[in-house]
Design an enzyme around this catalytic site. Structure first.
Site, short mmCIF file in Angstrom:
data_model
loop_
_atom_site.label_atom_id
_atom_site.label_comp_id
_atom_site.label_asym_id
_atom_site.label_seq_id
_atom_site.Cartn_x
_atom_site.Cartn_y
_atom_site.Cartn_z
N SER A 204 24.70 -16.96 18.87
CA SER A 204 25.17 -18.26 18.29
C SER A 204 23.95 -19.95 19.20
CB SER A 204 26.21 -18.61 17.95
OG SER A 204 26.97 -20.09 17.28
N ASP A 333 24.36 -16.29 6.58
CA ASP A 333 24.74 -17.12 8.07
C ASP A 333 25.16 -18.41 7.67
OD1 ASP A 333 25.40 -18.10 10.13
OD2 ASP A 333 24.55 -16.76 11.47
N HIS A 362 27.85 -15.11 10.47
CA HIS A 362 27.52 -15.03 11.16
C HIS A 362 28.35 -14.47 13.10
CE1 HIS A 362 26.54 -18.79 14.12
NE2 HIS A 362 27.32 -18.65 15.09
#
Length: 397
Positions: A204, A333, A362
């Site tokens: 991320s 996502d 995600h």
């Protein structure tokens, strides 16, 4: 890690340059990076009860699964005097949780730190966590554990300043643009373990930071390869897309803003007297962009939150990466949205390979057996690069 036979069917699409860099194998032959990367891909069959990105991402937060990884912590002092921490994967011990730290995490003793250096040649992974996270995150342990336990790798996690129950000594908190701690960590690892091939993985916002670092280093990068998972890439575009929907604004942006405010409160004793900070304004922020406007942009000298997001985005620095970089993204996502995925930049850089799944959320990709497809995929590419190559040797043709 087994491959489930049942689950929600998904598709995979690969993106890369028409001709990627050549990698020299032990046999002396050369294989294109894209060909090697494709051989590591396995089918992803999503859990039948998690058939979309929202449910997949929700389960990342809700799951109570456990992947035991034990850490020994070393406090690092940066060149600016600020502190952050490195959590090294270590064998279990009887008393392995220090007061005030996450489960299975303790501080390395002075004797352990003095004896940390090694001349061995085992591959080593450096991991960067996501926003306000740390070495304790389950998505991170899902990648680290099999590499260490099954394949004999060494691994450590760089916890960003103020994260993973660490204390700051300057006014710097988690920042998507700052790469100096990564650079100093890599330099420390190279000095401490001179013979180990070093690899990186980012998750991320940690993937965004890693991509910025890799692009800044360019040809001078000493890592042998990297994997980037669920990177938001274009922070300004991603933030705008996030706030186009009720779920994006009121669930995801609000949750990330709340996490950042929690980090602020944890470190308030150090931050309280900074004249650039209006504590009450920070506390009233709700969305992630409001926190970044009222705290991050101010503390780092940006005129606007947009200026911070544009400077911190890694999309353009992707073009300057000069080591084999494996990118994993899900089309659905809900946090690192499709709007920001750098399709053209990936196809313009022969060192990049991206696989995009139609489903996965995600940092999720949960399968019927409870495991995460992306963890298996990232592990496979790391294993393949180390086992197939004497060392990663880029052939320019």
């Amino acid at each position: 890690m087994g491959i489930p036979r049942f689950g929600w069917p998904t598709t995979q699409e690969c993106f890369h340059a028409a001709k990627t860099v050549g990698l020299k194998l032990r046999s002396g032959s050369v294989v294109q990076f894209s060909e090697l990367a494709r051989t590591t891909l396995t089918p992803f069959k999503a859990h039948p009860l998690l058939p979309n990105g929202h449910l997949q991402t929700l389960w990342t937060v809700a799951t109570r699964a456990d992947i035991p990884v034990h850490y020994g912590r070393k406090v690092m002092v940066g060149k600016d005097g600020g502190t952050y921490t490195l959590d090294f994967v270590v064998p279990p011990s009887e008393d392995h949780t220090a007061p005030g730290l996450w489960h299975r995490t303790r501080y390395l003793s002075k004797e352990e730190q003095d004896g940390l250096a090694s001349e061995d040649t085992k591959p080593m992974l450096l991991a960067l966590h996501g926003l306000t996270g740390g070495s304790h995150e389950l998505y991170l342990r899902a990648v680290v554990a099999p590499l260490v336990e099954k394949y004999g790798w060494a691994a450590c996690v760089m916890n960003a300043r103020g994260c993973a129950k660490s204390k700051i000594t300057t006014h710097q908190l988690f920042n998507a643009r700052v790469t100096m701690d990564v650079r100093e960590t890599v330099e420390f690892l190279r000095k401490t373990f001179p013979n180990r091939p070093l690899y990186g993985v980012g998750f991320s916002l940690g993937a965004n930071i890693f991509a910025n670092y890799l692009g800044e280093e360019g040809d001078a990068c000493i890592l042998k390869g990297a994997a980037l998972c669920s990177n938001p890439w274009n922070l300004e575009m991603t933030n705008a897309a996030l706030h186009r929907t009720l779920l994006g604004a009121e669930v995801y942006s609000t949750a990330m803003g709340k996490n950042l405010k929690g980090l602020f409160e944890d470190q308030y004793d150090v931050l309280a007297h900074d004249p650039k900070i209006d504590a009450e304004l920070v506390r009233r922020s709700k969305y992630i962009w409001e926190f970044d406007r009222d705290f991050t942009a101010r503390i780092f000298g940006y005129a606007t939150v947009g200026a911070y997001y544009r400077d911190a985005s890694s999309v353009d620095r992707l073009l300057k990466i000069r080591i084999p970089t494996f990118i994993v993204h899900a089309e659905d996502d809900p946090v690192a949205l499709k709007d920001g995925i750098p399709y053209d930049e990936v196809k313009s850089n022969p060192y990049a390979f991206m696989v995009q799944t139609s489903l996965g959320g995600h940092l999720s990709w949960f399968e019927m057996n409870g495991e995460r497809w992306f963890a298996r995929t990232v592990s496979f590419i790391s294993i393949s690069q180390h086992q197939l190559l004497t060392h990663v040797h880029v052939i320019h043709e």
